[in-house]
Structures are given as structure tokens and as C-alpha cells.
Design a protein around this motif. Structure first.
Motif, mmCIF file in Angstrom:
data_model
loop_
_atom_site.group_PDB
_atom_site.id
_atom_site.type_symbol
_atom_site.label_atom_id
_atom_site.label_comp_id
_atom_site.label_asym_id
_atom_site.label_seq_id
_atom_site.Cartn_x
_atom_site.Cartn_y
_atom_site.Cartn_z
ATOM 1 N N LEU A 134 23.235 -64.907 40.771
ATOM 2 C CA LEU A 134 24.287 -64.462 40.052
ATOM 3 C C LEU A 134 25.599 -65.295 40.058
ATOM 4 N N VAL A 135 26.293 -65.438 38.759
ATOM 5 C CA VAL A 135 27.385 -66.372 38.975
ATOM 6 C C VAL A 135 28.346 -65.582 37.923
ATOM 7 N N GLN A 136 29.436 -65.335 38.478
ATOM 8 C CA GLN A 136 30.481 -64.425 37.956
ATOM 9 C C GLN A 136 31.484 -65.529 37.279
ATOM 10 N N ALA A 137 31.549 -65.213 35.725
ATOM 11 C CA ALA A 137 32.478 -66.395 35.121
ATOM 12 C C ALA A 137 32.637 -65.562 33.734
ATOM 13 N N ASP A 138 33.790 -66.222 33.208
ATOM 14 C CA ASP A 138 34.277 -65.760 31.817
ATOM 15 C C ASP A 138 33.785 -66.779 30.812
ATOM 16 N N VAL A 139 32.991 -66.282 29.881
ATOM 17 C CA VAL A 139 32.279 -67.395 29.049
ATOM 18 C C VAL A 139 33.244 -67.436 27.579
ATOM 19 N N THR A 140 34.312 -66.897 27.837
ATOM 20 C CA THR A 140 35.281 -67.189 26.646
ATOM 21 C C THR A 140 36.139 -68.520 27.238
ATOM 22 N N ASP A 141 36.127 -69.075 28.228
ATOM 23 C CA ASP A 141 36.838 -70.144 28.755
ATOM 24 C C ASP A 141 35.977 -71.204 29.074
ATOM 25 N N ALA A 142 36.009 -72.266 28.446
ATOM 26 C CA ALA A 142 35.070 -73.484 28.638
ATOM 27 C C ALA A 142 35.099 -74.241 29.845
ATOM 28 N N ALA A 143 36.057 -73.972 30.744
ATOM 29 C CA ALA A 143 36.139 -74.657 32.072
ATOM 30 C C ALA A 143 34.927 -73.582 32.940
ATOM 31 N N GLU A 144 35.178 -72.230 32.472
ATOM 32 C CA GLU A 144 34.399 -71.374 33.252
ATOM 33 C C GLU A 144 33.041 -71.448 33.027
ATOM 34 N N ILE A 145 32.712 -71.821 31.637
ATOM 35 C CA ILE A 145 31.346 -72.162 30.995
ATOM 36 C C ILE A 145 30.804 -73.111 31.723
ATOM 37 N N ASP A 146 31.434 -74.506 31.947
ATOM 38 C CA ASP A 146 30.794 -75.646 32.735
ATOM 39 C C ASP A 146 30.668 -75.005 34.048
ATOM 40 N N ARG A 147 31.325 -74.395 34.742
ATOM 41 C CA ARG A 147 31.106 -74.010 36.294
ATOM 42 C C ARG A 147 30.043 -73.135 36.256
ATOM 43 N N LEU A 148 29.728 -72.037 35.178
ATOM 44 C CA LEU A 148 28.680 -71.217 35.401
ATOM 45 C C LEU A 148 27.289 -72.202 35.035
ATOM 46 N N VAL A 149 27.297 -72.852 34.092
ATOM 47 C CA VAL A 149 25.943 -73.811 33.963
ATOM 48 C C VAL A 149 25.736 -74.429 34.978
ATOM 49 N N SER A 150 26.574 -75.196 35.398
ATOM 50 C CA SER A 150 26.677 -76.205 36.602
ATOM 51 C C SER A 150 26.164 -75.428 37.954
ATOM 52 N N GLU A 151 26.536 -74.385 38.147
ATOM 53 C CA GLU A 151 25.851 -73.611 39.370
ATOM 54 C C GLU A 151 24.468 -73.181 39.310
ATOM 55 N N VAL A 152 24.063 -72.914 38.147
ATOM 56 C CA VAL A 152 22.918 -72.218 37.911
ATOM 57 C C VAL A 152 21.946 -73.405 37.983
ATOM 58 N N GLU A 153 22.558 -74.684 37.312
ATOM 59 C CA GLU A 153 21.317 -75.745 37.232
ATOM 60 C C GLU A 153 21.327 -76.304 38.888
ATOM 61 N N ARG A 154 22.447 -76.252 39.473
ATOM 62 C CA ARG A 154 22.495 -76.631 40.953
ATOM 63 C C ARG A 154 21.439 -75.935 41.707
ATOM 64 N N THR A 155 21.736 -74.700 41.568
ATOM 65 C CA THR A 155 20.744 -73.665 42.388
ATOM 66 C C THR A 155 19.291 -73.858 42.047
ATOM 67 N N PHE A 156 18.882 -74.152 40.956
ATOM 68 C CA PHE A 156 17.458 -74.265 40.575
ATOM 69 C C PHE A 156 17.107 -75.675 40.489
ATOM 70 N N GLY A 157 17.948 -76.776 40.698
ATOM 71 C CA GLY A 157 17.597 -78.086 40.673
ATOM 72 C C GLY A 157 17.037 -78.697 39.307
ATOM 73 N N GLY A 158 17.879 -78.404 38.166
ATOM 74 C CA GLY A 158 17.211 -78.670 36.995
ATOM 75 C C GLY A 158 18.147 -78.219 35.957
ATOM 76 N N THR A 159 17.856 -78.499 34.890
ATOM 77 C CA THR A 159 18.824 -78.029 33.600
ATOM 78 C C THR A 159 18.202 -77.117 32.960
ATOM 79 N N VAL A 160 18.932 -76.320 32.155
ATOM 80 C CA VAL A 160 18.865 -74.935 31.601
ATOM 81 C C VAL A 160 17.758 -75.368 30.484
ATOM 82 N N ASP A 161 16.542 -74.518 30.439
ATOM 83 C CA ASP A 161 15.735 -74.677 29.545
ATOM 84 C C ASP A 161 15.804 -73.620 28.336
#
Length: 255
Positions: free
Chosen positions: A61-88
């Protein structure tokens, strides 16, 4: 043919409850590792993650505001870091009517809120995941339209309808841009889907009954109905489908 998303990383925005939760659970059941996102209701997001894990899946779970570009970057980065790869697989489910408001009373602030949560979030989530998908030469993006994009929506929802129509047009353009990189971009367009905060907040019981009476299949849709279409689009079964919209409305609007 069995849908197998084993090894795939999926991210579903606005997936703490309702349609988003059903999509996240369906993707996890198919074998994907799922990034769950919420804006405010962390407890609901944790329930989604718990349901996935209880069934043997992987989720974060990642709490993030997807109307904010910086928050979007943090959201995607955290998911990719957790699972060890990029979003498919990206599912842009986050969206909101915000408020029913006649055009004569529309404010610039409300207009911007509606456009940001529906269109801006979709555009910049796509932008953030595209480099990783291009590097792999594959990816699935599923965006959320609405029957309102075709008929203008109910009372006081013209700007919401316009934002969803914009999401549809944007997705078709992106589908053309991304196709040469092996990335498909499609839409699902829900009609009257029950058991969601949207209708609990914005639809009266009288309006609900009247709407269902006009649906050929004679029932409300369910979040799981939408999730099934998303699961198909995320799978290899839909590998030759891009720039298309699946209408999930029980026949209330046939195109």
C-alpha cells in the motif's frame, strides 16, 4: 486459456475500495504483484492489501495524491522498489465526480479539481511508467472512462463527463504513440456500478431504481464486473487490442 500474470508488477490507483479494490484483487489472483494506492483512507487500503495477502498474493500500500507529479513519482518508485522491477500493468482507476454542480455555478477551483483527478492523474501516471515499459518492449495501460463520456452524465456532471471524454481521446492518442514499443493502451467504461462510493454519495435511491429499470440486464453492475474486463485487457488474451474501449453497462448504452 488461463490468465497468468505471474512475475508482472501491477499498479492500481484509487484501489482502497470499490472498483479499484476489485481490480487489485483480480490482478493479484492472476499472479501479479500489486501496488495498492489510496489518497486518504489508509484503513481501507490496508484491508485491500490484507485480502490479497490472505489469498496468497503479494501487495503493498502506498498513500499518494495522484494529482501531484511529485507524488506520482514517489508512488511508482516505491512500488517498483518493493517488487524489484518496473511496472508492467498500470490501471488508472482514480477518479471522482467531486461535486454535482450546474455550469452556471461552476467555479474555476472546482473545474480544476475535476480535471486534475480524472485527466491529469491519468496523463502523468502514464508518463511516469512509460520509460520502464518501453525499456522492456511491453506493457499494459488500462484507463478509466465512463458512460458519462458518451452521454454527458447526470445532472451537474458535465465537467466530469468532459474529463472522462478527454481521458478517452488521450488514451487513443497514447495507444498510437506507444504501440511500436509493444505497449497497449485501452479503456474500460463503466455504467451504473453498485457498491461504490460514487453512487452512495451522488445517487438517490429513486434515481438508482429508475436507472436499473432501464438496463436491459436488469441489474446494477458490480466492481467485479469491471475487474473482469480489466483482467482481460491486462492479459495476453488482449495482446492485439489497443486504443479500444470496453463498455460495461449491462446494455444501457450500446455503441
Amino acid at each position: 486459456m488461463k490468465i497468468d500474470l505471474t512475475g508482472k508488477i501491477a499498479l492500481v490507483t484509487g484501489s482502497n475500495a470499490g472498483i479499484g479494490r476489485a481490480i487489485a484483487i483480480a490482478l493479484a489472483a492472476g499472479g501479479a504483484k500489486v501496488g495498492v494506492n489510496c489518497l486518504r483512507n489508509v484503513a481501507q487500503g490496508e484491508e485491500t492489501v490484507a485480502a490479497i495477502r490472505a489469498a496468497g498474493g503479494e501487495a503493498v500500500l502506498v498513500q499518494a495524491d495522484v494529482t501531484d507529479a511529485a507524488e506520482i513519482d514517489r508512488l511508482v518508485s516505491e512500488v517498483e522498489r518493493t517488487f524489484g522491477g518496473t511496472v508492467d500493468i498500470l490501471v488508472n482507476n482514480a477518479g471522482h465526480l467531486v461535486k454535482r454542480q450546474p455550469n452556471i455555478d461552476m467555479t474555476e477551483e472546482l473545474y480544476q479539481q475535476i480535471m486534475d483527478v480524472n485527466l491529469k492523474s491519468t496523463v502523468f501516471m502514464c508518463k511516469r511508467v512509460l520509460p520502464g515499459m518501453k525499456a522492456k518492449g511491453a506493457g499494459r495501460i488500462i484507463n478509466m472512462s465512463s458512460v458519462a463520456a458518451h452521454n454527458g452524465g447526470g445532472p451537474g456532471s458535465s465537467i466530469y463527463a468532459a474529463s472522462k471524454a478527454a481521458v478517452s481521446a488521450y488514451s487513443k492518442g497514447l495507444a498510437k504513440e506507444a504501440a511500436s514499443s509493444g505497449i497497449t493502451v485501452n479503456l474500460v467504461s463503466p455504467g451504473f456500478i453498485g457498491n461504490t462510493m460514487f453512487h452512495s454519495t451522488f445517487t438517490t435511491d429513486e434515481a438508482r431504481k429508475a436507472t436499473v429499470a432501464g438496463i436491459p440486464l436488469q441489474r446494477e453492475g458490480t466492481p467485479e464486473d469491471v475487474a473482469g474486463a480489466v483482467l482481460y485487457l491486462a492479459s495476453d488474451l488482449a495482446s492485439y487490442l489497443t486504443g479500444e474501449t470496453i463498455e460495461i453497462n449491462g446494455g444501457m448504452m450500446m455503441r
